[in-house]
Motif scaffolding. Structure first.
Motif, PDB file in Angstrom:
ATOM      1  N   GLY A 159       0.815  -1.212   0.000  1.00 24.31           N
ATOM      2  CA  GLY A 159       0.000   0.000   0.000  1.00 24.31           C
ATOM      3  C   GLY A 159       0.845   1.257   0.000  1.00 24.31           C
ATOM      4  O   GLY A 159       0.520   2.239  -0.671  1.00 24.31           O
ATOM      5  N   SER A 160       1.942   1.227   0.741  1.00 20.96           N
ATOM      6  CA  SER A 160       2.843   2.376   0.764  1.00 20.96           C
ATOM      7  C   SER A 160       3.507   2.579  -0.592  1.00 20.96           C
ATOM      8  O   SER A 160       3.628   3.705  -1.080  1.00 20.96           O
ATOM      9  CB  SER A 160       3.920   2.173   1.840  1.00 20.96           C
ATOM     10  N   GLN A 161       3.936   1.482  -1.197  1.00 15.36           N
ATOM     11  CA  GLN A 161       4.568   1.566  -2.521  1.00 15.36           C
ATOM     12  C   GLN A 161       3.614   2.163  -3.551  1.00 15.36           C
ATOM     13  O   GLN A 161       3.981   3.054  -4.316  1.00 15.36           O
ATOM     14  CB  GLN A 161       5.003   0.169  -2.981  1.00 15.36           C
ATOM     15  N   ILE A 162       2.394   1.665  -3.568  1.00 12.35           N
ATOM     16  CA  ILE A 162       1.438   2.154  -4.562  1.00 12.35           C
ATOM     17  C   ILE A 162       1.042   3.586  -4.262  1.00 12.35           C
ATOM     18  O   ILE A 162       0.891   4.411  -5.175  1.00 12.35           O
ATOM     19  CB  ILE A 162       0.209   1.220  -4.629  1.00 12.35           C
ATOM     20  N   GLY A 163       0.878   3.923  -2.989  1.00 14.21           N
ATOM     21  CA  GLY A 163       0.544   5.296  -2.637  1.00 14.21           C
ATOM     22  C   GLY A 163       1.604   6.279  -3.083  1.00 14.21           C
ATOM     23  O   GLY A 163       1.293   7.344  -3.653  1.00 14.21           O
ATOM     24  N   TRP A 164       2.845   5.935  -2.841  1.00 15.45           N
ATOM     25  CA  TRP A 164       3.964   6.811  -3.197  1.00 15.45           C
ATOM     26  C   TRP A 164       4.127   6.928  -4.711  1.00 15.45           C
ATOM     27  O   TRP A 164       4.271   8.027  -5.258  1.00 15.45           O
ATOM     28  CB  TRP A 164       5.240   6.232  -2.556  1.00 15.45           C
ATOM     29  N   THR A 165       4.079   5.789  -5.412  1.00 15.82           N
ATOM     30  CA  THR A 165       4.345   5.818  -6.850  1.00 15.82           C
ATOM     31  C   THR A 165       3.196   6.425  -7.653  1.00 15.82           C
ATOM     32  O   THR A 165       3.436   7.067  -8.679  1.00 15.82           O
ATOM     33  CB  THR A 165       4.662   4.402  -7.361  1.00 15.82           C
ATOM     34  N   THR A 166       1.956   6.239  -7.210  1.00 18.12           N
ATOM     35  CA  THR A 166       0.865   6.908  -7.927  1.00 18.12           C
ATOM     36  C   THR A 166       0.866   8.408  -7.649  1.00 18.12           C
ATOM     37  O   THR A 166       0.558   9.209  -8.529  1.00 18.12           O
ATOM     38  CB  THR A 166      -0.507   6.308  -7.549  1.00 18.12           C
ATOM     39  N   LEU A 167       1.251   8.802  -6.431  1.00 21.95           N
ATOM     40  CA  LEU A 167       1.299  10.222  -6.091  1.00 21.95           C
ATOM     41  C   LEU A 167       2.279  10.976  -6.975  1.00 21.95           C
ATOM     42  O   LEU A 167       1.998  12.100  -7.412  1.00 21.95           O
ATOM     43  CB  LEU A 167       1.701  10.384  -4.619  1.00 21.95           C
ATOM     44  N   PHE A 168       3.411  10.358  -7.260  1.00 18.16           N
ATOM     45  CA  PHE A 168       4.454  11.022  -8.041  1.00 18.16           C
ATOM     46  C   PHE A 168       4.460  10.614  -9.514  1.00 18.16           C
ATOM     47  O   PHE A 168       5.412  10.882 -10.240  1.00 18.16           O
ATOM     48  CB  PHE A 168       5.827  10.759  -7.420  1.00 18.16           C
ATOM     49  N   GLY A 169       3.388   9.970  -9.945  1.00 18.76           N
ATOM     50  CA  GLY A 169       3.263   9.638 -11.359  1.00 18.76           C
ATOM     51  C   GLY A 169       4.162   8.513 -11.821  1.00 18.76           C
ATOM     52  O   GLY A 169       4.411   8.358 -13.018  1.00 18.76           O
ATOM     53  N   MET A 170       4.628   7.704 -10.895  1.00 15.73           N
ATOM     54  CA  MET A 170       5.519   6.600 -11.245  1.00 15.73           C
ATOM     55  C   MET A 170       4.742   5.331 -11.588  1.00 15.73           C
ATOM     56  O   MET A 170       5.282   4.422 -12.212  1.00 15.73           O
ATOM     57  CB  MET A 170       6.491   6.342 -10.091  1.00 15.73           C
ATOM     58  N   LEU A 171       3.496   5.283 -11.151  1.00 13.35           N
ATOM     59  CA  LEU A 171       2.557   4.236 -11.549  1.00 13.35           C
ATOM     60  C   LEU A 171       1.316   4.918 -12.100  1.00 13.35           C
ATOM     61  O   LEU A 171       0.914   5.967 -11.591  1.00 13.35           O
ATOM     62  CB  LEU A 171       2.135   3.385 -10.353  1.00 13.35           C
ATOM     63  N   PRO A 172       0.683   4.332 -13.116  1.00 14.84           N
ATOM     64  CA  PRO A 172      -0.580   4.898 -13.603  1.00 14.84           C
ATOM     65  C   PRO A 172      -1.671   4.710 -12.558  1.00 14.84           C
ATOM     66  O   PRO A 172      -1.619   3.780 -11.752  1.00 14.84           O
ATOM     67  CB  PRO A 172      -0.860   4.079 -14.867  1.00 14.84           C
ATOM     68  N   LYS A 173      -2.654   5.576 -12.581  1.00 18.53           N
ATOM     69  CA  LYS A 173      -3.737   5.498 -11.600  1.00 18.53           C
ATOM     70  C   LYS A 173      -4.844   4.575 -12.109  1.00 18.53           C
ATOM     71  O   LYS A 173      -5.953   4.996 -12.416  1.00 18.53           O
ATOM     72  CB  LYS A 173      -4.276   6.902 -11.309  1.00 18.53           C
ATOM     73  N   ARG A 174      -4.523   3.320 -12.156  1.00 14.81           N
ATOM     74  CA  ARG A 174      -5.509   2.332 -12.596  1.00 14.81           C
ATOM     75  C   ARG A 174      -6.564   2.137 -11.517  1.00 14.81           C
ATOM     76  O   ARG A 174      -6.306   2.341 -10.327  1.00 14.81           O
ATOM     77  CB  ARG A 174      -4.816   1.012 -12.932  1.00 14.81           C
ATOM     78  N   ASP A 175      -7.739   1.727 -11.942  1.00 12.59           N
ATOM     79  CA  ASP A 175      -8.855   1.593 -11.007  1.00 12.59           C
ATOM     80  C   ASP A 175      -8.520   0.655  -9.853  1.00 12.59           C
ATOM     81  O   ASP A 175      -8.885   0.917  -8.700  1.00 12.59           O
ATOM     82  CB  ASP A 175     -10.097   1.082 -11.743  1.00 12.59           C
ATOM     83  N   SER A 176      -7.829  -0.440 -10.149  1.00 12.04           N
ATOM     84  CA  SER A 176      -7.517  -1.401  -9.094  1.00 12.04           C
ATOM     85  C   SER A 176      -6.585  -0.799  -8.058  1.00 12.04           C
ATOM     86  O   SER A 176      -6.703  -1.079  -6.859  1.00 12.04           O
ATOM     87  CB  SER A 176      -6.893  -2.670  -9.682  1.00 12.04           C
ATOM     88  N   PHE A 177      -5.651   0.032  -8.500  1.00 11.07           N
ATOM     89  CA  PHE A 177      -4.710   0.675  -7.577  1.00 11.07           C
ATOM     90  C   PHE A 177      -5.434   1.673  -6.678  1.00 11.07           C
ATOM     91  O   PHE A 177      -5.208   1.717  -5.467  1.00 11.07           O
ATOM     92  CB  PHE A 177      -3.604   1.382  -8.342  1.00 11.07           C
ATOM     93  N   LEU A 178      -6.288   2.475  -7.275  1.00  6.25           N
ATOM     94  CA  LEU A 178      -6.991   3.503  -6.502  1.00  6.25           C
ATOM     95  C   LEU A 178      -7.972   2.881  -5.502  1.00  6.25           C
ATOM     96  O   LEU A 178      -8.099   3.359  -4.370  1.00  6.25           O
ATOM     97  CB  LEU A 178      -7.717   4.454  -7.447  1.00  6.25           C
ATOM     98  N   ALA A 179      -8.653   1.816  -5.903  1.00  7.20           N
ATOM     99  CA  ALA A 179      -9.579   1.140  -4.982  1.00  7.20           C
ATOM    100  C   ALA A 179      -8.817   0.504  -3.819  1.00  7.20           C
ATOM    101  O   ALA A 179      -9.264   0.549  -2.662  1.00  7.20           O
ATOM    102  CB  ALA A 179     -10.385   0.088  -5.740  1.00  7.20           C
ATOM    103  N   TYR A 180      -7.667  -0.072  -4.121  1.00  4.77           N
ATOM    104  CA  TYR A 180      -6.833  -0.672  -3.079  1.00  4.77           C
ATOM    105  C   TYR A 180      -6.349   0.398  -2.106  1.00  4.77           C
ATOM    106  O   TYR A 180      -6.406   0.208  -0.880  1.00  4.77           O
ATOM    107  CB  TYR A 180      -5.659  -1.378  -3.740  1.00  4.77           C
TER     108      TYR A 180
END
Length: 210
Positions: A159-180
């Motif tokens: 959760g920390s990894q996805i939170g950090w990487t989506t915040l800084f544009g390092m991961l795309p904001k896919r629906d599954s990531f945002l719901a998680y």
């Protein structure tokens, strides 16, 4: 005290992962906030972590570094919190905890730095960035948490990894990531940890020379 638990951190770092995990397990701990320019590179801290990076924890005189290791260690050290894997969860727990610490970390940081493995992709454990993203998306599209329906220490790290990487544009904001993220960041321990780190960040900023 022989069993004292100390967190060495900086509020603007991956130390937030360790703080969240500490709040999840309900441990009593002391915080040492370090700054990048001096104390993090000073001899006292380098004796704890020669890498000169945070976070690190010291528990009963033993040092643990690396965020995924800290999460796994604390889950086992404080079993009453129920964040270690059950026997039937161990395979998924370890598989995806280390997937996040290895391929996800490497692929997202390399992609952000404009580094592409290209024809040398077989030399890199993650293959390529798009594959890593798709595999992670497939995981989180199929279940609520890493091991299924139950939150574990692996979710603190992922959760920390996805939170950090989506915040800084390092991961795309896919629906599954945002719901998680909505699920894991709604936890009271996450909110407490975030507030404590924000307060430390403000105190650190206020202490800076004018």
């Amino acid at each position: 005290m022989a069993d004292e638990l100390i967190l060495y951190t900086n509020p603007q770092s991956r130390g937030r992962i360790a703080r969240w995990m500490l709040e999840e397990v309900g441990a009593t701990y002391r915080v040492e906030v370090l700054d990048y320019a001096s104390t993090m590179k000073g001899d006292t801290y380098l004796a704890i972590n020669p890498m000169g990076k945070v976070p690190a924890i010291v528990h009963g005189g033993k040092v643990v570094t690396e965020c995924a290791a800290i999460c796994a260690y604390l889950a086992e050290a404080f079993p009453d919190a129920g964040l270690a894997p059950l026997p039937q969860e161990r395979a998924d727990y370890y598989r995806w905890l280390f997937y996040a610490a290895g391929p996800v970390e490497q692929a997202t940081t390399n992609n952000f730095a404009k580094f592409e493995s290209g024809e040398q992709s077989r030399m890199f454990g993650y293959g390529n960035y798009d594959l890593v993203v798709d595999v992670l998306d497939g995981l989180l599209s199929s279940r609520a948490y890493v091991t299924g329906d139950r939150f574990t220490a692996a979710d603190v790290y992922l959760g920390s990894q996805i939170g950090w990487t989506t915040l800084f544009g390092m991961l795309p904001k896919r629906d599954s990531f945002l719901a998680y993220l909505e699920r894991v960041q709604s936890r009271e321990a996450y909110k407490r940890a975030w507030a404590l780190d924000d307060a430390d960040a403000e105190a650190q900023k206020a202490a800076e020379p004018a």
